[in-house]
Design a protein around this motif. Structure first.
Motif, PDB file in Angstrom:
ATOM      1  N   ILE A  53      -7.504  -9.817  -0.517  1.00  0.00           N
ATOM      2  CA  ILE A  53      -6.300  -8.711  -1.206  1.00  0.00           C
ATOM      3  C   ILE A  53      -6.333  -7.657  -0.417  1.00  0.00           C
ATOM      4  N   VAL A  54      -4.371  -7.322  -0.302  1.00  0.00           N
ATOM      5  CA  VAL A  54      -4.072  -6.343   0.503  1.00  0.00           C
ATOM      6  C   VAL A  54      -3.676  -5.585  -0.407  1.00  0.00           C
ATOM      7  N   SER A  55      -3.493  -4.545  -1.077  1.00  0.00           N
ATOM      8  CA  SER A  55      -3.054  -3.301  -2.341  1.00  0.00           C
ATOM      9  C   SER A  55      -2.677  -2.507  -1.479  1.00  0.00           C
ATOM     10  N   THR A  56      -2.032  -1.427  -2.001  1.00  0.00           N
ATOM     11  CA  THR A  56      -1.005  -0.971  -1.947  1.00  0.00           C
ATOM     12  C   THR A  56      -1.647   0.372  -2.689  1.00  0.00           C
ATOM     13  N   THR A  57      -1.903   0.094  -3.982  1.00  0.00           N
ATOM     14  CA  THR A  57      -2.310   0.842  -5.123  1.00  0.00           C
ATOM     15  C   THR A  57      -3.793   0.649  -5.379  1.00  0.00           C
ATOM     16  N   ILE A  58      -4.335   1.181  -6.498  1.00  0.00           N
ATOM     17  CA  ILE A  58      -5.588   1.355  -6.940  1.00  0.00           C
ATOM     18  C   ILE A  58      -5.683   0.249  -7.352  1.00  0.00           C
ATOM     19  N   LEU A  59      -7.493  -0.285  -7.280  1.00  0.00           N
ATOM     20  CA  LEU A  59      -7.630  -1.685  -7.914  1.00  0.00           C
ATOM     21  C   LEU A  59      -8.602  -1.517  -9.573  1.00  0.00           C
ATOM     22  N   PRO A  60      -7.339  -2.143 -10.610  1.00  0.00           N
ATOM     23  CA  PRO A  60      -8.138  -2.199 -11.634  1.00  0.00           C
ATOM     24  C   PRO A  60      -9.213  -2.223 -12.068  1.00  0.00           C
ATOM     25  N   THR A  61      -9.520  -3.409 -11.665  1.00  0.00           N
ATOM     26  CA  THR A  61     -10.739  -4.243 -11.948  1.00  0.00           C
ATOM     27  C   THR A  61     -11.282  -4.736 -10.351  1.00  0.00           C
ATOM     28  N   PRO A  66     -12.237 -10.154  -1.702  1.00  0.00           N
ATOM     29  CA  PRO A  66     -12.544  -9.096  -0.849  1.00  0.00           C
ATOM     30  C   PRO A  66     -11.339  -7.988  -0.989  1.00  0.00           C
ATOM     31  N   ALA A  67     -11.319  -7.169  -0.814  1.00  0.00           N
ATOM     32  CA  ALA A  67      -9.850  -6.228  -1.443  1.00  0.00           C
ATOM     33  C   ALA A  67      -9.805  -5.420   0.038  1.00  0.00           C
ATOM     34  N   VAL A  68      -9.124  -4.810  -0.388  1.00  0.00           N
ATOM     35  CA  VAL A  68      -8.214  -3.737   1.294  1.00  0.00           C
ATOM     36  C   VAL A  68      -7.260  -3.063   0.536  1.00  0.00           C
ATOM     37  N   ILE A  69      -7.504  -1.414   0.599  1.00  0.00           N
ATOM     38  CA  ILE A  69      -7.357  -0.790   0.205  1.00  0.00           C
ATOM     39  C   ILE A  69      -5.775  -0.882   1.356  1.00  0.00           C
TER      40      ILE A  69
ATOM     41  N   MET B  93      -2.005   7.397  -4.819  1.00  0.00           N
ATOM     42  CA  MET B  93      -1.869   5.998  -4.874  1.00  0.00           C
ATOM     43  C   MET B  93      -3.130   5.180  -4.918  1.00  0.00           C
ATOM     44  N   GLU B  94      -3.698   5.980  -3.783  1.00  0.00           N
ATOM     45  CA  GLU B  94      -4.850   5.027  -3.721  1.00  0.00           C
ATOM     46  C   GLU B  94      -5.818   4.969  -4.569  1.00  0.00           C
ATOM     47  N   ASP B  95      -6.156   7.092  -4.916  1.00  0.00           N
ATOM     48  CA  ASP B  95      -7.388   6.639  -5.641  1.00  0.00           C
ATOM     49  C   ASP B  95      -6.686   8.176  -6.650  1.00  0.00           C
ATOM     50  N   LYS B  96      -6.721   7.444  -7.751  1.00  0.00           N
ATOM     51  CA  LYS B  96      -6.462   8.004  -9.243  1.00  0.00           C
ATOM     52  C   LYS B  96      -7.108   9.046  -9.447  1.00  0.00           C
ATOM     53  N   SER B  97      -8.552   9.913  -8.919  1.00  0.00           N
ATOM     54  CA  SER B  97      -9.559  10.747  -9.230  1.00  0.00           C
ATOM     55  C   SER B  97      -8.846  12.007  -8.353  1.00  0.00           C
ATOM     56  N   LYS B  98      -7.983  11.882  -7.329  1.00  0.00           N
ATOM     57  CA  LYS B  98      -7.432  12.709  -6.445  1.00  0.00           C
ATOM     58  C   LYS B  98      -6.304  13.097  -6.440  1.00  0.00           C
ATOM     59  N   GLN B  99      -5.767  14.156  -6.647  1.00  0.00           N
ATOM     60  CA  GLN B  99      -4.444  14.771  -6.533  1.00  0.00           C
ATOM     61  C   GLN B  99      -3.862  15.510  -5.800  1.00  0.00           C
TER      62      GLN B  99
END
Lengths: 91, 154
Positions: A53-61, A66-69, B93-99
């Motif tokens: 998984i290649v995600s630009t956003t936070i991973l909700p679960t 494997p997943a990379v941001i 975008m990559e880390d909701k805990s940060k602003q």
């Protein structure tokens, strides 16, 4: 063939750019893989036959694969390190 | 289509004064809704999406945000540009805990991801271009913003 899920929140903006980038990256490195663009919400149901998984956003679960941001592709900061990370996962 | 073709003069807000993110979204939504760019549900969906999947981007020396939501709430595609008098907080975008404190906003109204790749790539190039962002933040009129973005055209 390996399968990569490229995801963002809406599956429309950042994942479009990252999808293209990943496709080119794999091509340049001779890695044959299918790159699929989707919403992060769809990833849980599509992970079973995918490899990364290649995600630009936070991973909700937590995922089984494997997943990379990939925000680096948006900000341009540390892109090469991210390239390598993706390649390593698919080798 | 290139980025410039998505810029609408009536959706450029220069030195906008808002107190927080909600007010920012409401202001931009009203402009877009009144001119028929988005459906009524757009605002709610935009807020919901931002809460779950934030769009703040820290570029090191500066920050930008690219709020957007699902394509079904868009009637006519657009990019709204807003520079803020005083910054508002966005989660990363990559880390909701940060602003991060953002004063450069590109609100994206997109409905066809694949045909819009070129424009999206131009947006990424633009937000990574510190001098261009500085020029945009200094602009005093929507026309100036348009001119700066026109030069961006590849």
């Amino acid at each position: 063939m390996k399968k990569v899920l490229v995801a963002c929140g809406a599956g429309i903006a950042t994942s479009t750019v990252v999808c293209n980038r990943v496709e080119n990256l794999l091509k340049e490195n001779g890695i044959e893989a299918e790159v699929i663009q989707c919403k992060i919400a769809e990833v849980a149901n599509r992970q079973d036959d995918a490899d990364l998984i290649v995600s630009t956003t936070i991973l909700p679960t937590q995922y089984k694969i494997p997943a990379v941001i990939a925000t680096a592709y948006i900000t341009g900061i540390n892109m090469e390190a991210l390239d390598q990370k993706i390649i390593d996962h698919l080798k | 289509m290139s980025l410039y073709e998505f810029i609408r003069e009536d959706l450029i807000k220069v030195n906008l004064t808002v107190d927080n993110q909600d007010q920012l979204f409401e202001t931009l939504f009203i402009e877009a809704y009144q001119r028929g760019y988005v459906k009524k549900d757009y605002l709610q969906k935009l807020k919901e999406r931002e809460a779950v999947f934030p769009t703040g981007l820290s570029m090191g020396e500066y920050s930008v945000a690219i709020p957007h939501t699902d394509p079904e709430f868009i009637i006519n595609p657009f990019i709204a540009v807003a520079t803020l008098e005083k910054p508002v907080s966005f989660h990363l975008m990559e880390d909701k805990s940060k602003q991060t404190e953002v004063n450069m906003i590109l609100m994206l109204g997109l409905n066809e991801p694949h045909s819009q790749l070129k424009m999206l790539q131009e947006i990424m190039t633009l937000i990574q271009d510190k001098s261009k962002i500085e020029q945009l933040l200094k602009a005093q009129t929507p026309i100036e913003v348009q001119e700066i973005l026109k030069k961006n055209r590849s």
